[in-house]
Design a protein around this motif. Structure first.
Motif, short mmCIF file in Angstrom:
data_model
loop_
_atom_site.label_atom_id
_atom_site.label_comp_id
_atom_site.label_asym_id
_atom_site.label_seq_id
_atom_site.Cartn_x
_atom_site.Cartn_y
_atom_site.Cartn_z
N LYS A 157 0.85 -1.19 0.00
CA LYS A 157 0.00 0.00 0.00
C LYS A 157 0.89 1.24 0.00
CE LYS A 157 -3.63 2.28 2.72
NZ LYS A 157 -4.43 2.21 3.97
N ARG A 158 0.64 2.16 -0.90
CA ARG A 158 1.50 3.34 -1.03
C ARG A 158 0.66 4.62 -1.03
NH1 ARG A 158 6.42 1.76 -3.68
NH2 ARG A 158 6.55 -0.52 -3.64
N ASP A 159 1.25 5.68 -0.49
CA ASP A 159 0.75 7.03 -0.69
C ASP A 159 1.72 7.71 -1.63
OD1 ASP A 159 -1.41 6.74 0.95
OD2 ASP A 159 -0.47 7.64 2.72
N ILE A 160 1.21 8.20 -2.76
CA ILE A 160 2.10 8.73 -3.80
C ILE A 160 1.63 10.09 -4.30
CG2 ILE A 160 2.74 6.40 -4.56
CD1 ILE A 160 0.86 6.92 -6.99
N GLU A 161 2.57 10.81 -4.89
CA GLU A 161 2.27 12.07 -5.56
C GLU A 161 2.60 11.88 -7.04
OE1 GLU A 161 4.11 15.39 -3.58
OE2 GLU A 161 3.38 14.74 -1.60
N ALA A 162 1.56 11.73 -7.85
CA ALA A 162 1.74 11.43 -9.28
C ALA A 162 2.17 12.68 -10.04
CB ALA A 162 0.44 10.89 -9.86
N VAL A 163 3.25 12.54 -10.80
CA VAL A 163 3.76 13.70 -11.55
C VAL A 163 3.68 13.52 -13.06
CG1 VAL A 163 5.30 14.38 -9.67
CG2 VAL A 163 6.14 12.83 -11.45
N GLY A 164 3.43 12.29 -13.54
CA GLY A 164 3.34 12.12 -14.99
C GLY A 164 2.98 10.70 -15.39
N LEU A 165 2.49 10.58 -16.62
CA LEU A 165 2.18 9.29 -17.24
C LEU A 165 3.04 9.15 -18.49
CD1 LEU A 165 -1.70 9.19 -16.95
CD2 LEU A 165 -0.16 7.44 -16.05
N ILE A 166 3.70 8.00 -18.64
CA ILE A 166 4.53 7.75 -19.82
C ILE A 166 4.13 6.41 -20.41
CG2 ILE A 166 6.88 7.50 -20.71
CD1 ILE A 166 7.89 9.00 -18.26
N PHE A 167 3.94 6.38 -21.72
CA PHE A 167 3.64 5.12 -22.40
C PHE A 167 4.92 4.62 -23.05
CE2 PHE A 167 2.21 2.39 -25.86
CZ PHE A 167 1.25 1.62 -25.23
N TYR A 168 5.46 3.53 -22.52
CA TYR A 168 6.64 2.91 -23.13
C TYR A 168 6.58 1.41 -22.88
CZ TYR A 168 9.10 2.59 -18.59
OH TYR A 168 9.47 2.29 -17.31
N ALA A 169 7.32 0.66 -23.69
CA ALA A 169 7.32 -0.80 -23.61
C ALA A 169 5.89 -1.35 -23.68
CB ALA A 169 8.01 -1.27 -22.34
N TYR A 170 5.06 -0.67 -24.46
CA TYR A 170 3.67 -1.07 -24.70
C TYR A 170 2.84 -1.16 -23.41
CZ TYR A 170 3.97 -1.63 -29.69
OH TYR A 170 4.09 -1.36 -31.03
N ASN A 171 3.14 -0.29 -22.45
CA ASN A 171 2.37 -0.20 -21.23
C ASN A 171 2.38 1.23 -20.71
OD1 ASN A 171 1.36 -2.92 -20.03
ND2 ASN A 171 3.41 -3.40 -20.77
N TRP A 172 1.31 1.61 -20.01
CA TRP A 172 1.28 2.91 -19.34
C TRP A 172 2.03 2.80 -18.02
CZ3 TRP A 172 0.20 7.43 -21.32
CH2 TRP A 172 -0.63 7.51 -22.44
N HIS A 173 2.87 3.80 -17.75
CA HIS A 173 3.64 3.84 -16.52
C HIS A 173 3.37 5.15 -15.79
CE1 HIS A 173 6.43 0.35 -17.33
NE2 HIS A 173 5.90 0.54 -18.52
N LEU A 174 3.10 5.05 -14.50
CA LEU A 174 2.87 6.22 -13.66
C LEU A 174 4.18 6.58 -12.96
CD1 LEU A 174 0.96 8.24 -12.19
CD2 LEU A 174 0.66 6.45 -10.45
N ILE A 175 4.60 7.82 -13.14
CA ILE A 175 5.79 8.31 -12.45
C ILE A 175 5.31 9.11 -11.24
CG2 ILE A 175 7.96 9.55 -12.69
CD1 ILE A 175 7.48 7.11 -14.61
N ALA A 176 5.77 8.71 -10.06
CA ALA A 176 5.24 9.33 -8.85
C ALA A 176 6.27 9.32 -7.72
CB ALA A 176 3.97 8.61 -8.40
N TRP A 177 6.12 10.29 -6.83
CA TRP A 177 6.92 10.32 -5.61
C TRP A 177 6.25 9.42 -4.59
CZ3 TRP A 177 11.53 12.15 -3.96
CH2 TRP A 177 11.75 12.21 -2.59
N CYS A 178 7.00 8.43 -4.08
CA CYS A 178 6.46 7.48 -3.12
C CYS A 178 6.88 7.90 -1.71
CB CYS A 178 6.97 6.07 -3.42
SG CYS A 178 6.44 4.83 -2.22
N HIS A 179 5.90 8.10 -0.82
CA HIS A 179 6.21 8.54 0.53
C HIS A 179 6.83 7.42 1.36
CE1 HIS A 179 4.56 12.59 0.45
NE2 HIS A 179 3.56 12.14 -0.29
N ILE A 180 6.60 6.17 1.00
CA ILE A 180 7.22 5.06 1.72
C ILE A 180 8.71 4.97 1.38
CG2 ILE A 180 7.32 2.54 1.95
CD1 ILE A 180 4.33 2.45 1.68
N ARG A 181 9.03 5.05 0.07
CA ARG A 181 10.43 4.93 -0.38
C ARG A 181 11.17 6.26 -0.33
NH1 ARG A 181 10.40 -0.29 0.48
NH2 ARG A 181 9.03 -1.47 -0.92
N ASN A 182 10.41 7.33 -0.16
CA ASN A 182 11.00 8.67 -0.14
C ASN A 182 11.83 8.94 -1.40
OD1 ASN A 182 11.19 11.14 1.26
ND2 ASN A 182 13.27 10.66 1.95
#
Length: 221
Positions: A157-182
């Motif tokens: 379970k993560r709390d994140i701050e989403a900053v962008g969406l990138i489509f690569y390798a034929y999948n959508w990827h969410l780029i986000a700051w993760c508060h657990i991993r800092n």
């Protein structure tokens, strides 16, 4: 009804998951408040042309461009985007004139999309409905709570701050700051199991630019 020249009662019933009897009742209610709905045997209901003034107008070329992109949307987006795109496309066709509407409907049935054999084995899972929520969180800068399954099938379970969406390798990827991993993390959208927009504002104020993040990706997109 505005998006097509004729709409059978069965189509309305299927579209809105209501009974045929409810369709008849609602059509009657529309006529009672002055909406000029007519009926033609064998074709269905229609609204008399000119009743609604379109808020915008589209050329055939603009409408055709949107219709062409619908094939891409169907292949490379998720359920939420497909629904929103379909609704938007219906609004576009609703403001076309009769002959233009006929051409648009015909074109929609004649555009197909096939993936080259080289990419048939590449995963393009899109059996989810998260992209619309992710877009809202990115634009609104609000914190998301998500349950995510990694490559090892581990769920966290993560709390994140989403900053962008990138489509690569034929999948959508969410780029986000993760508060657990800092730190920033790359979440494949198809691996998200559950998502909730907390509507709480970002706590981090100096996020990385997505273009800069893309330069560090270990793939050639």
């Amino acid at each position: 009804m505005q998006s097509k020249k004729f709409v059978p009662a069965e189509r309305i019933s299927e579209k809105f998951s209501i009974s045929i009897r409810t369709v008849y009742r609602d059509i009657k209610a529309l006529t009672e408040i002055g909406v000029p709905v007519s009926f033609e045997n064998g074709r269905g209901y229609f609204i008399v042309q000119g009743y609604f003034l379109p808020p915008v107008s589209f050329t055939n070329e603009e409408a055709n461009a949107l219709i062409l992109m619908s094939a891409v949307v169907q292949r490379f987006s998720d359920g939420s985007i497909k629904k929103n795109y379909e609704n938007a496309l219906n609004k576009v066709t609703a403001v076309l004139r009769g002959s233009e509407k006929d051409k648009a409907e015909q074109l929609q049935d004649q555009i197909k999309m096939f993936i080259p054999e080289t990419y048939r084995g590449v995963s393009t899972d899109n059996n989810y409905e998260y992209l619309s929520t992710l877009q809202n969180a990115i634009s609104g800068q609000t914190i998301l709570e998500l349950h995510y399954q990694n490559n090892n099938e581990e769920v966290s379970k993560r709390d994140i701050e989403a900053v962008g969406l990138i489509f690569y390798a034929y999948n959508w990827h969410l780029i986000a700051w993760c508060h657990i991993r800092n730190d920033y993390r790359d979440f494949r959208v198809s691996r998200i199991l559950k998502i909730r927009n907390t509507n709480d504002p970002f706590r981090k104020k100096d996020h990385i630019n997505v273009n800069d993040y893309m330069k560090a990706l270990p793939v050639n997109y």
